[in-house]
Scaffold this active site. Structure first.
Site, PDB file in Angstrom:
ATOM      1  N   CYS A 234       7.162   3.200   0.128  1.00 28.22           N
ATOM      2  CA  CYS A 234       6.373   4.380  -0.352  1.00 28.22           C
ATOM      3  C   CYS A 234       5.373   5.022   0.601  1.00 28.22           C
ATOM      4  O   CYS A 234       4.695   4.449   1.231  1.00 28.22           O
ATOM      5  CB  CYS A 234       5.596   3.997  -1.591  1.00 28.22           C
ATOM      6  SG  CYS A 234       4.535   5.337  -2.227  1.00 28.22           S
ATOM      7  N   TYR A 235       5.734   6.176   0.730  1.00 27.95           N
ATOM      8  CA  TYR A 235       4.887   7.064   1.928  1.00 27.95           C
ATOM      9  C   TYR A 235       3.471   7.051   1.302  1.00 27.95           C
ATOM     10  O   TYR A 235       2.384   6.932   2.132  1.00 27.95           O
ATOM     11  CB  TYR A 235       5.412   8.541   1.788  1.00 27.95           C
ATOM     12  CG  TYR A 235       4.270   9.552   2.551  1.00 27.95           C
ATOM     13  CD1 TYR A 235       4.494   9.549   3.979  1.00 27.95           C
ATOM     14  CD2 TYR A 235       3.675  10.332   1.872  1.00 27.95           C
ATOM     15  CE1 TYR A 235       3.555  10.528   4.698  1.00 27.95           C
ATOM     16  CE2 TYR A 235       2.663  11.141   2.613  1.00 27.95           C
ATOM     17  CZ  TYR A 235       2.680  11.125   4.161  1.00 27.95           C
ATOM     18  OH  TYR A 235       1.924  12.119   4.626  1.00 27.95           O
TER      19      TYR A 235
END
Length: 565
Positions: A234-235
């Site tokens: 996840c960014y």
């Protein structure tokens, strides 16, 4: 009383007899040369003063007799004396049959009078609600959390409204669609502007790695446990990681877990601890949960009570938020529970976390009368979602167009149900369930709705009165596999035409006329066959008597040889 020899015809009038008068008629049978007879129909006693001979009101009585005779001449319903009529079994049977026929035809006519008669036409839409259309809905999602559930609206004119909350309400439900609490927070999720520190990497782990094996023990040990549920891909999780670890280190130094023991920051990798994340209904990453000892671990079929953190994610903001969580906690290291939570500072960045993984969404939106879509999905500007873990299976309680019907209009709709009202809520009661797995992952459910307005009017007192108007639609649904986050789409397309249903009520005078026609017609039709049957039977009887030998017709003592004849 006997008539004189001059009585050669029938007389009608009055004859005075003693103290009264006789009403009737007299006739003489000249053929048989018999004495005349009087048929008495009534005897009316007279007062003494009027019955005396030679009374003085004879001219007035004569004038009254003349007037009544003229009035009687227009009588359409003249009576036949009973002694001139003859009853028969065949006539009685015909009378019973005619009565039954009258009752049957009367019932049919009454049913036709009470029935609704309509005419249908198609015209250009003449809606009174302008260019906007209201959509009411009540949808239940057993596997979509209220935390991220969003209602969006778009159309072909470029309108695009995201996360509508003003007219939409959310309620947490379990997988069996049973509500588990009060309304979920109605406000939108606060916008996060600071997603982390402006550093590439922070070397060091200030937070404690938690797993399904030690999570319960840590949550029981510390009054406040703040956990970061993240995913390595996840960014936003990667943006949060440096500031989270740095904030955890600062809190550890200020509130030593061994000496103070009031707060601890931990982390859970949801790619490794899948069941633990499902247990706490984690659907977006990163999700920061605040567990309060004494309230959050009341396990009841998976239900729990804790908060979600939606504040800024830089180190300074995280440390300030953690300070507020321990401000009212006594400094003793082994406090079992918070005595009074009502005195805690209200933090606008903190909201109650969803108690279950499901959500019921109800409310309404207003859209333009052009093709468009209503989309329900998991949405957040500061979280990421794993498409393979999002399940948008849903149950439709209500999905209708137009104004809601009042109780009076609803009763009118029941009366006219065979003509309208069959498809105003076509999707109601339908369920679209996708069993989550490798094959059914990333499934988007789409509904295609074509809307036609139906308007019902009635013609009364030569005026057109609107009874009700509603929108009916047809629905077609499909399941689509996609690489993006699954959503539910309701594509709608209003028609520029409308159906006009006009009710044509029958007049009461028409009903009475038909009833009179039934009575007279049955009587007339029943009399004619009986008359012809009676005439033919009498003719046959007379013919039989004519050709029968005389000796067989007369008894022995009445034969021509007898003197008694």
């Amino acid at each position: 009383t006997q008539l004189t020899s001059k009585a050669r015809q029938r007389y009608s009038g009055l004859w005075e007899v003693g103290g009264g008068e006789i009403r009737g008629h007299a006739f003489r049978n000249d053929e048989k040369k018999r004495s005349p007879h009087i048929n008495l129909t009534s005897f009316l006693p007279l007062p003494p003063d009027l019955s005396a001979p030679g009374r003085s009101d004879t001219p007035a009585r004569c004038h009254a007799m003349i007037s009544s005779s003229k009035l009687k001449s227009v009588d359409f319903y003249r009576k036949i004396p009973r002694d001139l009529t003859e009853a028969s079994l065949s006539g009685a049977g015909l009378s019973i049959f005619a009565a039954l026929a009258m009752v049957f035809l009367f019932g049919m006519e009454l049913s036709s009078y009470l029935a609704v008669n309509t005419t249908t036409s198609v015209i250009v839409d003449r809606s009174s609600d302008g260019e906007f259309l209201r959509i009411d809905f009540n949808l239940s999602f057993p596997a979509l959390s209220c935390e991220f559930a969003s209602v969006d609206v778009s159309d072909v004119l470029g309108t695009n409204r995201l996360n509508i909350t003003k007219t939409v309400r959310k309620f947490s439900i379990d997988r069996n669609l049973v509500p588990t609490g009060s309304e979920f927070h109605a406000g939108p999720i606060p916008t996060v502007n600071k997603h982390g520190d402006d550093v590439e990497e922070y070397h060091g782990d200030g937070s404690v790695a938690l797993s399904s094996r030690n999570f319960d023990s840590y949550s029981h040990l510390y009054p406040v446990l703040v956990v970061n549920f993240y995913a390595p891909w996840c960014y936003w999780s990667n943006r949060l990681k440096p500031s989270w670890e740095k904030a955890a280190q600062i809190i550890r130094e200020r509130y030593d877990p061994e000496m103070d023991g009031r707060i601890l920051l931990g982390k859970v990798d949801c790619t490794e601890e899948v069941e633990l994340c499902k247990r706490h209904h984690i659907q977006g990453y990163p999700s920061i949960r605040i567990f309060h000892k004494g309230s959050d671990m009341k396990e009841n079929q998976g239900h729990h009570d804790h908060d979600s953190y939606y504040g800024e994610r830089d180190t300074e903001s995280l440390v300030a938020a953690m300070e507020t969580y321990v401000a009212n906690i006594p400094k003793e290291a082994h406090v079992l529970a918070l005595e009074d939570k009502s005195n805690r500072t209200v933090d606008p960045a903190k909201r109650p976390a969803p108690m279950t993984g499901g959500c019921r969404i109800e409310g309404f939106v207003r859209v333009k009368k052009v093709p468009g879509s209503v989309v329900i999905s998991a949405r957040s500007g500061s979280h990421s979602f794993d498409p393979s873990q999002i399940n948008v299976s849903h149950y439709v309680t209500t999905f209708s167009f137009g104004k809601r019907l009042s109780s009076k209009m609803f009763n009118e709709l029941k009366r006219l149900f065979p003509y309208v009202g069959g498809h105003h809520d076509r999707l109601a009661g339908q369920s679209y369930i996708v069993k989550h797995g490798d094959v059914n992952a990333n499934v988007t459910i789409e509904h295609y709705l074509q809307i036609v307005k139906t308007e019902l009017v009635t013609l009364r007192y030569a005026k057109e009165l609107k009874v009700l108007e509603e929108y009916e639609y047809t629905a077609h649904s499909s399941l689509v596999h996609s690489f993006y986050v699954p959503v539910v789409k309701f594509h709608f397309e209003p028609s520029p035409m409308q159906v006009l249903v006009t009710e044509l009520p029958k007049s009461f005078s028409h009903f009475i006329t038909n009833v009179c026609a039934i009575i007279g017609g049955v009587f007339t039709v029943g009399t004619s066959p009986y008359y012809y049957f009676h005439t033919i039977s009498k003719s046959i009887e007379y013919t039989w008597l004519m050709f029968e030998p005389v000796n067989s017709r007369w008894p022995e003592y009445l034969t021509p040889s007898c003197t008694t004849r």
